[in-house]
Write a protein that holds these residues in place. Structure first.
Motif, PDB file in Angstrom:
ATOM      1  N   THR A  26       0.824  -1.205   0.000  1.00  0.00           N
ATOM      2  CA  THR A  26       0.000   0.000   0.000  1.00  0.00           C
ATOM      3  C   THR A  26       0.862   1.261   0.000  1.00  0.00           C
ATOM      4  N   ALA A  27       0.214   2.409  -0.081  1.00  0.00           N
ATOM      5  CA  ALA A  27       0.907   3.702  -0.034  1.00  0.00           C
ATOM      6  C   ALA A  27       0.887   4.305   1.365  1.00  0.00           C
ATOM      7  N   VAL A  28       0.378   3.556   2.340  1.00  0.00           N
ATOM      8  CA  VAL A  28       0.247   4.072   3.707  1.00  0.00           C
ATOM      9  C   VAL A  28       1.497   3.704   4.491  1.00  0.00           C
ATOM     10  N   ASN A  29       2.417   4.641   4.622  1.00  0.00           N
ATOM     11  CA  ASN A  29       3.681   4.378   5.301  1.00  0.00           C
ATOM     12  C   ASN A  29       3.517   4.475   6.819  1.00  0.00           C
ATOM     13  N   GLY A  30       4.405   3.775   7.520  1.00  0.00           N
ATOM     14  CA  GLY A  30       4.454   3.857   8.977  1.00  0.00           C
ATOM     15  C   GLY A  30       3.140   3.591   9.680  1.00  0.00           C
ATOM     16  N   PRO A  31       2.410   2.528   9.369  1.00  0.00           N
ATOM     17  CA  PRO A  31       1.120   2.341  10.024  1.00  0.00           C
ATOM     18  C   PRO A  31       1.282   1.798  11.446  1.00  0.00           C
ATOM     19  N   HIS A  32       1.397   2.701  12.422  1.00  0.00           N
ATOM     20  CA  HIS A  32       1.532   2.247  13.805  1.00  0.00           C
ATOM     21  C   HIS A  32       1.150   3.387  14.753  1.00  0.00           C
ATOM     22  N   GLN A  33       1.534   3.247  16.024  1.00  0.00           N
ATOM     23  CA  GLN A  33       1.211   4.202  17.089  1.00  0.00           C
ATOM     24  C   GLN A  33      -0.289   4.420  17.180  1.00  0.00           C
ATOM     25  N   GLY A  34      -1.002   3.389  17.603  1.00  0.00           N
ATOM     26  CA  GLY A  34      -2.441   3.490  17.712  1.00  0.00           C
ATOM     27  C   GLY A  34      -2.983   2.658  18.852  1.00  0.00           C
ATOM     28  N   SER A  35      -4.241   2.228  18.711  1.00  0.00           N
ATOM     29  CA  SER A  35      -4.876   1.483  19.781  1.00  0.00           C
ATOM     30  C   SER A  35      -6.012   0.636  19.231  1.00  0.00           C
ATOM     31  N   LEU A  36      -6.162  -0.545  19.788  1.00  0.00           N
ATOM     32  CA  LEU A  36      -7.316  -1.389  19.500  1.00  0.00           C
ATOM     33  C   LEU A  36      -8.522  -0.875  20.285  1.00  0.00           C
ATOM     34  N   VAL A  37      -9.666  -0.794  19.608  1.00  0.00           N
ATOM     35  CA  VAL A  37     -10.901  -0.386  20.271  1.00  0.00           C
ATOM     36  C   VAL A  37     -12.019  -1.315  19.822  1.00  0.00           C
ATOM     37  N   ASP A  38     -13.058  -1.434  20.664  1.00  0.00           N
ATOM     38  CA  ASP A  38     -14.220  -2.223  20.270  1.00  0.00           C
ATOM     39  C   ASP A  38     -15.484  -1.400  20.479  1.00  0.00           C
ATOM     40  N   THR A  39     -16.535  -1.764  19.782  1.00  0.00           N
ATOM     41  CA  THR A  39     -17.803  -1.053  19.851  1.00  0.00           C
ATOM     42  C   THR A  39     -18.804  -1.868  20.662  1.00  0.00           C
ATOM     43  N   PRO A  40     -19.905  -1.250  21.093  1.00  0.00           N
ATOM     44  CA  PRO A  40     -20.950  -2.017  21.808  1.00  0.00           C
ATOM     45  C   PRO A  40     -21.519  -3.157  20.972  1.00  0.00           C
ATOM     46  N   GLN A  41     -21.408  -3.045  19.649  1.00  0.00           N
ATOM     47  CA  GLN A  41     -21.908  -4.098  18.764  1.00  0.00           C
ATOM     48  C   GLN A  41     -20.926  -5.255  18.611  1.00  0.00           C
ATOM     49  N   GLY A  42     -19.755  -5.158  19.263  1.00  0.00           N
ATOM     50  CA  GLY A  42     -18.784  -6.241  19.203  1.00  0.00           C
ATOM     51  C   GLY A  42     -17.789  -6.137  18.064  1.00  0.00           C
ATOM     52  N   GLU A  43     -17.786  -5.010  17.342  1.00  0.00           N
ATOM     53  CA  GLU A  43     -16.799  -4.812  16.273  1.00  0.00           C
ATOM     54  C   GLU A  43     -15.466  -4.387  16.886  1.00  0.00           C
ATOM     55  N   TRP A  44     -14.383  -4.808  16.216  1.00  0.00           N
ATOM     56  CA  TRP A  44     -13.040  -4.399  16.636  1.00  0.00           C
ATOM     57  C   TRP A  44     -12.412  -3.548  15.537  1.00  0.00           C
ATOM     58  N   TRP A  45     -11.684  -2.495  15.973  1.00  0.00           N
ATOM     59  CA  TRP A  45     -11.035  -1.570  15.049  1.00  0.00           C
ATOM     60  C   TRP A  45      -9.675  -1.185  15.615  1.00  0.00           C
ATOM     61  N   PHE A  46      -8.805  -0.703  14.724  1.00  0.00           N
ATOM     62  CA  PHE A  46      -7.486  -0.249  15.156  1.00  0.00           C
ATOM     63  C   PHE A  46      -7.240   1.155  14.614  1.00  0.00           C
ATOM     64  N   TYR A  47      -7.042   2.097  15.543  1.00  0.00           N
ATOM     65  CA  TYR A  47      -6.651   3.452  15.175  1.00  0.00           C
ATOM     66  C   TYR A  47      -5.135   3.507  15.001  1.00  0.00           C
ATOM     67  N   HIS A  48      -4.666   4.198  13.980  1.00  0.00           N
ATOM     68  CA  HIS A  48      -3.230   4.447  13.853  1.00  0.00           C
ATOM     69  C   HIS A  48      -3.034   5.685  12.990  1.00  0.00           C
ATOM     70  N   PHE A  49      -1.809   6.140  12.864  1.00  0.00           N
ATOM     71  CA  PHE A  49      -1.581   7.278  11.987  1.00  0.00           C
ATOM     72  C   PHE A  49      -0.568   6.953  10.903  1.00  0.00           C
ATOM     73  N   GLN A  50      -0.592   7.786   9.900  1.00  0.00           N
ATOM     74  CA  GLN A  50       0.377   7.751   8.800  1.00  0.00           C
ATOM     75  C   GLN A  50       1.039   9.119   8.743  1.00  0.00           C
ATOM     76  N   HIS A  51       2.352   9.154   8.678  1.00  0.00           N
ATOM     77  CA  HIS A  51       3.060  10.435   8.608  1.00  0.00           C
ATOM     78  C   HIS A  51       3.212  10.870   7.153  1.00  0.00           C
ATOM     79  N   THR A  52       2.764  12.084   6.849  1.00  0.00           N
ATOM     80  CA  THR A  52       2.920  12.648   5.516  1.00  0.00           C
ATOM     81  C   THR A  52       3.686  13.961   5.622  1.00  0.00           C
ATOM     82  N   PRO A  53       4.434  14.339   4.588  1.00  0.00           N
ATOM     83  CA  PRO A  53       5.279  15.530   4.685  1.00  0.00           C
ATOM     84  C   PRO A  53       4.510  16.829   4.873  1.00  0.00           C
ATOM     85  N   VAL A  54       3.277  16.923   4.336  1.00  0.00           N
ATOM     86  CA  VAL A  54       2.545  18.181   4.338  1.00  0.00           C
ATOM     87  C   VAL A  54       1.386  18.154   5.333  1.00  0.00           C
ATOM     88  N   ILE A  55       0.510  17.172   5.216  1.00  0.00           N
ATOM     89  CA  ILE A  55      -0.676  17.129   6.063  1.00  0.00           C
ATOM     90  C   ILE A  55      -0.328  16.744   7.492  1.00  0.00           C
TER      91      ILE A  55
END
Length: 304
Positions: free
Chosen positions: A46-75
């Motif tokens: 993929t084009a998403v570099n450095g996918p890390h520094q995040g956290s696992l979270v779950d919803t009341p519906q039982g879904e699991w998700w992972f937040y993380h960031f991507q470092h870009t030069p401008v944004i």
């Protein structure tokens, strides 16, 4: 970050650096170890570099998700939300696109918590008709509350000048984060009460501080404290200022108009880079030992 689930202790840790890293999970039956280790998310194909520094979270519906960031030069650090699931006692993040057994960031995925509402962008544009400041704005320095007003001239934001040597040091600087890959910011400044020692206008800042504005010399641009006169003439009563931002190509440009319809380029296009762990920002400013500037609106159009 620690997580306890189904008899295991999990430690979610980033590895490899901000720009080119990956996400690792450690697990053990005892908090004291020993721990098994597995890489669970990487850039891969993929084009998403450095996918890390995040956290696992779950919803009341039982879904699991992972937040993380991507470092870009401008944004700067762009937040991603990856689908996650559990298999054989390990969290799996994203989708294994290249088939090597490690998840990769997805480009598009259904939103979590279906039926919870339609996602929307944060506020951007502001016509300054409210007596309170919009939530999208941030002061670049601690605010001086008696130097700005939304009621002094209803429907306008008034910024009073405060002495400063350059844009970076100016306390009357109001900013918001650049969003999207291409956007345009436009403002109308009433310079009638600006005075002979004060400057005001539209900014773009990251590791560099750039601006277009009206000052004692006329219409000018500023680059890290160095000012260049664009129009050496009598100070206009009103001027429209525009900043076009193409973060994907890192091409930015300033323009000005005296009628609100026909815009003229102010200097050459320039690059921007994020600074202090933050992405590039745009906004408005006023600095100087006397006088004030009044802004009719700040219109922010996200093209894509």
């Amino acid at each position: 970050k620690w997580l306890k689930r189904d008899g295991y202790y999990y430690l979610i840790i980033p590895e490899g650096g901000v720009e080119g890293g990956w996400q690792t999970v450690l697990r053990s039956r005892s908090v004291y170890g020993p721990y098994e280790k597995r890489v669970v998310l990487e850039q891969g194909s993929t084009a998403v570099n450095g996918p890390h520094q995040g956290s696992l979270v779950d919803t009341p519906q039982g879904e699991w998700w992972f937040y993380h960031f991507q470092h870009t030069p401008v944004i700067g650090r762009v937040v991603h939300l990856q689908p996650a699931r559990w298999k054989d006692g390990w969290p799996l993040m994203g989708v294994d696109i290249d088939g090597n057994g490690v998840g990769e960031p997805v480009e598009v995925w259904p939103c979590p918590m279906k039926g919870a509402g339609t996602p929307s962008l944060p506020a951007t544009s502001d016509d300054f008709s409210s007596p309170e400041m919009g939530m999208q704005w941030q002061w670049n320095h601690n605010p001086v509350d008696d130097k700005w007003s939304l009621t002094e001239r209803p429907g306008w934001l008034t910024l009073h000048g405060m002495a400063a040597d350059n844009l970076k040091m100016a306390r009357g600087t109001l900013t918001q984060k650049v969003m999207g890959f291409e956007s345009i910011a436009t403002t109308l400044v009433d310079c009638t009460a600006l005075g002979s020692q004060t400057s005001a206008g539209l900014l773009c800042m990251g590791s560099d501080y750039r601006a277009i504005g009206v000052g004692p010399e006329g219409i000018y641009t500023e680059n890290n404290g160095q000012r260049t006169t664009v129009v050496s003439a009598k100070k206009p009563r009103k001027v429209w200022l525009r900043l076009t931002m193409k973060s994907s190509d890192n091409v930015h440009r300033f323009e000005y108009s005296t009628d609100g319809r026909n815009y003229v380029a102010a200097g050459e296009p320039f690059e921007m880079h994020c600074g202090n762990w933050k992405g590039v920002r745009t906004g408005i400013y006023c600095y100087g030992s006397q006088g004030k500037a009044q802004f009719d609106f700040f219109k922010y159009d996200i093209i894509r």
